[in-house]
Design a protein around this motif. Structure first.
Motif, mmCIF file in Angstrom:
data_model
loop_
_atom_site.group_PDB
_atom_site.id
_atom_site.type_symbol
_atom_site.label_atom_id
_atom_site.label_comp_id
_atom_site.label_asym_id
_atom_site.label_seq_id
_atom_site.Cartn_x
_atom_site.Cartn_y
_atom_site.Cartn_z
ATOM 1 N N MET A 1 58.566 -38.187 11.962
ATOM 2 C CA MET A 1 57.643 -37.966 13.068
ATOM 3 C C MET A 1 58.366 -38.237 14.389
ATOM 4 O O MET A 1 59.110 -39.196 14.517
ATOM 5 C CB MET A 1 56.446 -38.913 12.938
ATOM 6 N N ILE A 2 58.113 -37.394 15.348
ATOM 7 C CA ILE A 2 58.693 -37.568 16.674
ATOM 8 C C ILE A 2 57.956 -38.700 17.387
ATOM 9 O O ILE A 2 56.779 -38.925 17.168
ATOM 10 C CB ILE A 2 58.639 -36.250 17.468
ATOM 11 N N GLY A 3 58.676 -39.431 18.203
ATOM 12 C CA GLY A 3 58.079 -40.538 18.936
ATOM 13 C C GLY A 3 58.813 -40.767 20.242
ATOM 14 O O GLY A 3 59.661 -39.969 20.646
ATOM 15 N N LEU A 4 58.490 -41.867 20.871
ATOM 16 C CA LEU A 4 59.085 -42.235 22.154
ATOM 17 C C LEU A 4 60.051 -43.388 21.946
ATOM 18 O O LEU A 4 59.672 -44.422 21.381
ATOM 19 C CB LEU A 4 57.971 -42.645 23.130
ATOM 20 N N CYS A 5 61.285 -43.200 22.394
ATOM 21 C CA CYS A 5 62.278 -44.268 22.336
ATOM 22 C C CYS A 5 62.488 -44.829 23.729
ATOM 23 O O CYS A 5 62.483 -44.103 24.724
ATOM 24 C CB CYS A 5 63.608 -43.748 21.788
ATOM 25 N N PRO A 17 55.464 -44.737 18.024
ATOM 26 C CA PRO A 17 55.041 -43.506 17.347
ATOM 27 C C PRO A 17 53.912 -42.815 18.116
ATOM 28 O O PRO A 17 52.752 -42.823 17.698
ATOM 29 C CB PRO A 17 54.572 -44.015 15.988
ATOM 30 N N VAL A 18 54.245 -42.233 19.258
ATOM 31 C CA VAL A 18 53.241 -41.577 20.103
ATOM 32 C C VAL A 18 53.665 -40.143 20.399
ATOM 33 O O VAL A 18 54.851 -39.818 20.367
ATOM 34 C CB VAL A 18 53.017 -42.337 21.432
ATOM 35 N N THR A 19 52.676 -39.299 20.683
ATOM 36 C CA THR A 19 52.961 -37.925 21.079
ATOM 37 C C THR A 19 52.609 -37.688 22.542
ATOM 38 O O THR A 19 53.051 -36.707 23.128
ATOM 39 C CB THR A 19 52.195 -36.918 20.205
#
Length: 126
Positions: A1-5, A17-19
């Motif tokens: 899953m794509i997320g924010l680093c 783990p946010v979109t």
């Protein structure tokens, strides 16, 4: 899953783990709140709507902004940001990351801003 680093130079200090999220801060001199909505995509962070409560020293309301509920709302057309670089120092105060309407200071994930580490980067990551 794509997320924010969150981190620097590719080193991940925290991963969320946010979109979608809102980046918020108060102007260091005028103490006026700014908010920017971002969508996390594989290409980078896509800026959506932005808001500012007013204008002051070095912070003019952009052309085309509309006043709604006490804030000026506007949009800028930018390519996806990968990474988004932010200055983060003790003197300026901390940014807030807001997800689903709940805001936390960046220090929640990264510790307080430090003069020895005046920059943080945000990017989309898997």
């Amino acid at each position: 899953m794509i997320g924010l680093c969150l981190g620097l130079a590719g080193a991940v200090w925290a991963q969320l783990p946010v979109t979608d999220f809102t980046l918020a801060w108060n102007h260091t001199i005028e103490k006026i709140r700014w908010e920017e909505d971002y969508r996390v995509t594989e290409q980078g962070l896509v800026l959506g709507e932005a808001r500012v409560k007013g204008n002051g020293a070095g912070m003019e309301v952009p052309d085309g902004a509309r006043l709604k509920n006490g804030s000026w709302h506007y949009q800028r057309q930018l390519p996806p940001l990968q990474p988004l670089k932010l200055g983060r120092t003790p003197e300026a105060g901390d940014y807030q990351l807001c997800v689903d309407g709940a805001c936390q200071p960046m220090s929640h994930w990264l510790g307080p801003p430090k003069a020895s580490q005046p920059t943080v980067e945000l990017w989309s990551c898997g």
